[in-house]
Design a protein around this motif. Sequence first.
Motif, short mmCIF file in Angstrom:
data_model
loop_
_atom_site.label_atom_id
_atom_site.label_comp_id
_atom_site.label_asym_id
_atom_site.label_seq_id
_atom_site.Cartn_x
_atom_site.Cartn_y
_atom_site.Cartn_z
N MET A 243 11.54 -21.72 -3.57
CA MET A 243 11.84 -20.58 -3.00
C MET A 243 11.07 -19.43 -3.79
O MET A 243 11.00 -19.49 -4.89
N THR A 244 10.51 -18.62 -3.25
CA THR A 244 9.93 -17.47 -3.89
C THR A 244 10.79 -16.37 -4.11
O THR A 244 11.85 -16.03 -3.77
N CYS A 245 10.27 -15.38 -4.77
CA CYS A 245 11.03 -14.29 -5.28
C CYS A 245 11.40 -13.52 -4.04
O CYS A 245 12.56 -12.92 -4.00
N LEU B 274 14.33 -14.50 -2.32
CA LEU B 274 15.78 -14.34 -2.99
C LEU B 274 16.06 -13.12 -3.03
O LEU B 274 16.70 -12.45 -3.74
N GLY B 275 15.09 -11.98 -2.34
CA GLY B 275 15.45 -10.73 -2.38
C GLY B 275 14.35 -9.68 -3.21
O GLY B 275 14.66 -8.83 -3.22
N GLY B 276 13.52 -10.44 -3.81
CA GLY B 276 12.61 -9.63 -4.43
C GLY B 276 11.47 -9.15 -3.74
O GLY B 276 10.96 -9.44 -2.53
N PRO B 277 10.49 -8.53 -4.40
CA PRO B 277 9.05 -8.07 -3.74
C PRO B 277 7.78 -8.87 -3.77
O PRO B 277 6.99 -8.43 -3.20
N CYS B 278 7.84 -10.01 -4.43
CA CYS B 278 6.68 -10.94 -4.60
C CYS B 278 6.99 -12.30 -4.26
O CYS B 278 8.04 -12.66 -3.77
N ASP B 279 5.60 -12.81 -4.37
CA ASP B 279 5.72 -14.54 -3.76
C ASP B 279 5.65 -15.34 -4.94
O ASP B 279 5.34 -16.58 -4.46
N GLY C 265 12.90 -25.85 -8.19
CA GLY C 265 14.18 -26.52 -8.95
C GLY C 265 14.94 -27.59 -8.03
O GLY C 265 14.68 -27.71 -7.17
N GLU C 266 15.46 -28.46 -8.67
CA GLU C 266 16.26 -29.37 -7.88
C GLU C 266 17.52 -28.82 -7.32
O GLU C 266 17.95 -29.49 -6.30
N THR C 267 17.86 -27.90 -7.60
CA THR C 267 19.16 -27.28 -7.06
C THR C 267 19.07 -25.98 -6.82
O THR C 267 18.23 -25.19 -7.30
N ASP D 190 19.34 -23.76 -9.76
CA ASP D 190 18.07 -23.74 -10.71
C ASP D 190 16.87 -22.69 -10.37
O ASP D 190 16.40 -22.08 -10.99
N VAL D 191 16.94 -22.53 -8.83
CA VAL D 191 15.87 -21.40 -8.48
C VAL D 191 16.63 -19.93 -8.67
O VAL D 191 15.79 -18.93 -8.91
N ILE D 192 17.94 -19.94 -8.45
CA ILE D 192 18.67 -18.68 -8.61
C ILE D 192 18.61 -18.20 -10.09
O ILE D 192 18.21 -16.97 -10.45
N ASN D 193 18.58 -18.90 -11.06
CA ASN D 193 18.38 -18.71 -12.45
C ASN D 193 17.35 -18.27 -12.82
O ASN D 193 16.81 -17.53 -13.67
N ALA D 194 16.25 -19.08 -12.23
CA ALA D 194 14.74 -18.73 -12.49
C ALA D 194 14.47 -17.37 -11.90
O ALA D 194 13.82 -16.59 -12.55
#
Length: 78
Positions: free
Chosen positions: A4-6, A9-14, A19-21, A24-28
Motif C-alpha cells: 500500500m502506498t503512503c 493510507l492518507g498521506g501525500p506521496c506514492d 508487508g504480510e499484514t 505491517d504496512v500501517i506501522n511502516a
Amino acid sequence: MRTMTCRQLGGPCDLGHTGETADDVINAQDRHLKEAEKAGDATHQEARDAMKARWRHPKRSMDWYRGAKQAFAELPED
C-alpha cells in the motif's frame, strides 16, 4: 505480501509499504510519517497530524483502521 502506498493510507506521496499484514504496512506508514516530520517535510505534516488526532478518538481510529485493513485485504498479492 501486499503493498500500500503512503497515499492509500492518507498521506501525500506514492512511497510503497510492503508487508504480510495490514498492521505491517500501517506501522511502516507510521514510521514514514514520523521520519518525514522529523526531516521537516511539510507535505507529510497534515497526514501526520491526522494520524495523531485519530488515536485520540477511538471510534474514528477504529473506522480508519477497519478501512485500511479492508483495503489491504482487497489488494492482490505482490
